[in-house]
Design a protein around this motif. Structure first.
Motif, PDB file in Angstrom:
ATOM      1  N   UNK A  23       0.678  -1.294   0.015  1.00 51.27           N
ATOM      2  CA  UNK A  23      -0.012   0.086  -0.327  1.00 51.27           C
ATOM      3  C   UNK A  23       0.798   1.350  -0.143  1.00 51.27           C
ATOM      4  N   UNK A  24       2.154   1.215   0.413  1.00 52.19           N
ATOM      5  CA  UNK A  24       2.827   2.384   0.571  1.00 52.19           C
ATOM      6  C   UNK A  24       3.154   2.782  -0.830  1.00 52.19           C
ATOM      7  N   UNK A  25       3.286   2.189  -1.767  1.00 49.18           N
ATOM      8  CA  UNK A  25       3.303   2.524  -3.215  1.00 49.18           C
ATOM      9  C   UNK A  25       2.287   2.892  -3.852  1.00 49.18           C
ATOM     10  N   UNK A  26       1.164   2.955  -3.339  1.00 50.97           N
ATOM     11  CA  UNK A  26       0.150   3.317  -4.107  1.00 50.97           C
ATOM     12  C   UNK A  26      -0.256   4.617  -4.515  1.00 50.97           C
ATOM     13  N   UNK A  27       0.705   5.403  -4.143  1.00 55.20           N
ATOM     14  CA  UNK A  27       0.694   6.871  -4.668  1.00 55.20           C
ATOM     15  C   UNK A  27       0.895   6.885  -6.156  1.00 55.20           C
ATOM     16  N   UNK A  28       1.319   5.838  -6.744  1.00 58.44           N
ATOM     17  CA  UNK A  28       1.752   5.799  -8.105  1.00 58.44           C
ATOM     18  C   UNK A  28       0.957   5.081  -8.804  1.00 58.44           C
ATOM     19  N   UNK A  29       0.595   5.340  -9.991  1.00 57.70           N
ATOM     20  CA  UNK A  29      -0.326   4.526 -10.932  1.00 57.70           C
ATOM     21  C   UNK A  29       0.500   4.269 -12.344  1.00 57.70           C
ATOM     22  N   UNK A  30       1.740   4.648 -12.147  1.00 58.21           N
ATOM     23  CA  UNK A  30       2.801   4.328 -13.302  1.00 58.21           C
ATOM     24  C   UNK A  30       3.196   2.778 -13.347  1.00 58.21           C
ATOM     25  N   UNK A  31       2.547   2.025 -14.208  1.00 56.20           N
ATOM     26  CA  UNK A  31       3.209   0.707 -14.333  1.00 56.20           C
ATOM     27  C   UNK A  31       4.538   0.270 -13.993  1.00 56.20           C
ATOM     28  N   UNK A  32       5.484   1.210 -14.849  1.00 52.38           N
ATOM     29  CA  UNK A  32       6.725   0.879 -14.427  1.00 52.38           C
ATOM     30  C   UNK A  32       7.111   0.969 -13.192  1.00 52.38           C
ATOM     31  N   UNK A  33       6.746   2.140 -12.529  1.00 49.01           N
ATOM     32  CA  UNK A  33       7.145   2.430 -11.099  1.00 49.01           C
ATOM     33  C   UNK A  33       6.513   1.355 -10.149  1.00 49.01           C
ATOM     34  N   UNK A  34       5.074   0.814 -10.425  1.00 51.11           N
ATOM     35  CA  UNK A  34       4.694  -0.265  -9.618  1.00 51.11           C
ATOM     36  C   UNK A  34       5.476  -1.606  -9.670  1.00 51.11           C
ATOM     37  N   UNK A  35       5.963  -1.799 -10.842  1.00 46.95           N
ATOM     38  CA  UNK A  35       6.646  -3.117 -11.130  1.00 46.95           C
ATOM     39  C   UNK A  35       8.025  -3.095 -10.234  1.00 46.95           C
ATOM     40  N   UNK A  36       8.448  -1.933 -10.001  1.00 50.24           N
ATOM     41  CA  UNK A  36       9.900  -1.914  -9.145  1.00 50.24           C
ATOM     42  C   UNK A  36       9.613  -2.383  -7.715  1.00 50.24           C
ATOM     43  N   UNK A  37       8.375  -2.554  -7.284  1.00 45.31           N
ATOM     44  CA  UNK A  37       8.049  -2.909  -6.117  1.00 45.31           C
ATOM     45  C   UNK A  37       7.104  -4.095  -6.035  1.00 45.31           C
ATOM     46  N   UNK A  38       6.919  -4.753  -7.206  1.00 45.53           N
ATOM     47  CA  UNK A  38       6.113  -6.189  -7.204  1.00 45.53           C
ATOM     48  C   UNK A  38       6.530  -7.137  -6.386  1.00 45.53           C
ATOM     49  N   UNK A  39       5.868  -7.478  -5.588  1.00 41.97           N
ATOM     50  CA  UNK A  39       6.116  -8.882  -4.592  1.00 41.97           C
ATOM     51  C   UNK A  39       7.303  -8.616  -3.397  1.00 41.97           C
ATOM     52  N   UNK A  40       7.603  -7.245  -3.340  1.00 43.99           N
ATOM     53  CA  UNK A  40       8.995  -7.074  -2.444  1.00 43.99           C
ATOM     54  C   UNK A  40       8.559  -7.422  -0.919  1.00 43.99           C
ATOM     55  N   UNK A  41       7.418  -7.625  -0.562  1.00 41.29           N
ATOM     56  CA  UNK A  41       7.160  -7.704   0.835  1.00 41.29           C
ATOM     57  C   UNK A  41       7.198  -9.146   1.037  1.00 41.29           C
ATOM     58  N   UNK A  42       6.781 -10.262  -0.014  1.00 39.19           N
ATOM     59  CA  UNK A  42       6.856 -11.668   0.206  1.00 39.19           C
ATOM     60  C   UNK A  42       8.412 -12.146  -0.609  1.00 39.19           C
ATOM     61  N   UNK A  43       9.036 -11.501  -1.261  1.00 39.90           N
ATOM     62  CA  UNK A  43      10.043 -11.898  -1.919  1.00 39.90           C
ATOM     63  C   UNK A  43      10.977 -10.675  -2.390  1.00 39.90           C
ATOM     64  N   UNK A  44      11.799 -10.404  -1.736  1.00 38.99           N
ATOM     65  CA  UNK A  44      12.715  -9.311  -1.915  1.00 38.99           C
ATOM     66  C   UNK A  44      13.409  -9.247  -3.169  1.00 38.99           C
ATOM     67  N   UNK A  45      13.750 -10.521  -3.562  1.00 41.75           N
ATOM     68  CA  UNK A  45      14.634 -10.688  -4.813  1.00 41.75           C
ATOM     69  C   UNK A  45      13.798 -10.797  -6.000  1.00 41.75           C
ATOM     70  N   UNK A  46      12.565 -10.849  -5.946  1.00 39.30           N
ATOM     71  CA  UNK A  46      11.561 -10.751  -7.242  1.00 39.30           C
ATOM     72  C   UNK A  46      11.900 -10.034  -8.331  1.00 39.30           C
ATOM     73  N   UNK A  47      11.801  -8.497  -8.103  1.00 40.71           N
ATOM     74  CA  UNK A  47      12.183  -7.622  -8.888  1.00 40.71           C
ATOM     75  C   UNK A  47      13.619  -7.629  -9.542  1.00 40.71           C
ATOM     76  N   UNK A  48      14.294  -8.061  -8.796  1.00 45.97           N
ATOM     77  CA  UNK A  48      15.890  -8.442  -9.415  1.00 45.97           C
ATOM     78  C   UNK A  48      15.949  -9.615 -10.219  1.00 45.97           C
ATOM     79  N   UNK A  49      15.070 -10.779 -10.205  1.00 48.19           N
ATOM     80  CA  UNK A  49      15.280 -11.877 -10.549  1.00 48.19           C
ATOM     81  C   UNK A  49      14.183 -12.293 -11.890  1.00 48.19           C
ATOM     82  N   UNK A  50      13.263 -11.302 -11.766  1.00 48.25           N
ATOM     83  CA  UNK A  50      12.342 -11.774 -12.827  1.00 48.25           C
ATOM     84  C   UNK A  50      12.495 -11.226 -14.187  1.00 48.25           C
TER      85      UNK A  50
END
Length: 162
Positions: A23-50
């Motif tokens: 929720x702390x990232x919901x101030x953005x509606x930019x898909x690319x910005x949202x993607x940089x935080x995807x799954x980070x609270x369950x899998x910190x390495x997701x965005x670096x590995x996907x």
């Protein structure tokens, strides 16, 4: 309609929208910005590995929680080509189709496919193939109208093309 082909990121039951996109990232509606935080609270390495085309596999009730469209948007923008789960929260299912993110319900595949497996999904037939193990599963195929919505990149694009 196309197929998906990628490496699997595996998650358990009740992956809610708050861990998909906190929720702390919901101030953005930019898909690319949202993607940089995807799954980070369950899998910190997701965005670096996907990688483009990769697939998320999860157990029951994927996408539960709030009705925010940000969750499937962040997954799609991160490059995920498909989400396979035992079951999906209904609002997440609807939001995913609306934004053009393919999702497939298949309990057996969700239970048996492992993290890191190479998987192919044929959206026309619903067949999921675990290339790593050689096993195939029959998932839910998309009805033709849903295939058209996903092919267009979501409901708004589909309607604009009509």
């Amino acid at each position: 309609m196309k197929a998906a082909h990628g490496s699997v990121f595996k998650y358990g039951d009740n992956v809610d929208t708050d861990v998909i996109i906190p929720a702390r990232y919901l101030n953005s509606s930019d898909p690319k910005e949202l993607a940089t935080h995807c799954m980070e609270d369950i899998d910190k390495d997701f965005v670096n590995n996907v990688k483009e085309g990769d697939i998320i596999v999860a157990n029951k009730n994927f996408g539960c929680g709030s009705s925010r469209e940000h969750a499937p948007i962040s997954i799609k923008a991160a490059g995920v080509s498909c989400v396979i789960a035992e079951t999906f929260a209904r609002i997440f299912y609807r939001n995913s189709i609306n934004i053009g993110l393919p999702i497939v319900e298949c309990p057996q595949a969700a239970k048996e496919i492992a993290a890191g497996d190479e998987v192919k999904v044929d959206f026309d037939s619903g067949v999921i193939t675990d290339v790593t193990t050689g096993k195939s599963y029959q998932g839910q195929a998309f009805p033709p109208f849903m295939q058209k919505i996903i092919d267009c990149g979501g409901l708004v694009n589909y309607i604009n093309r009509k």
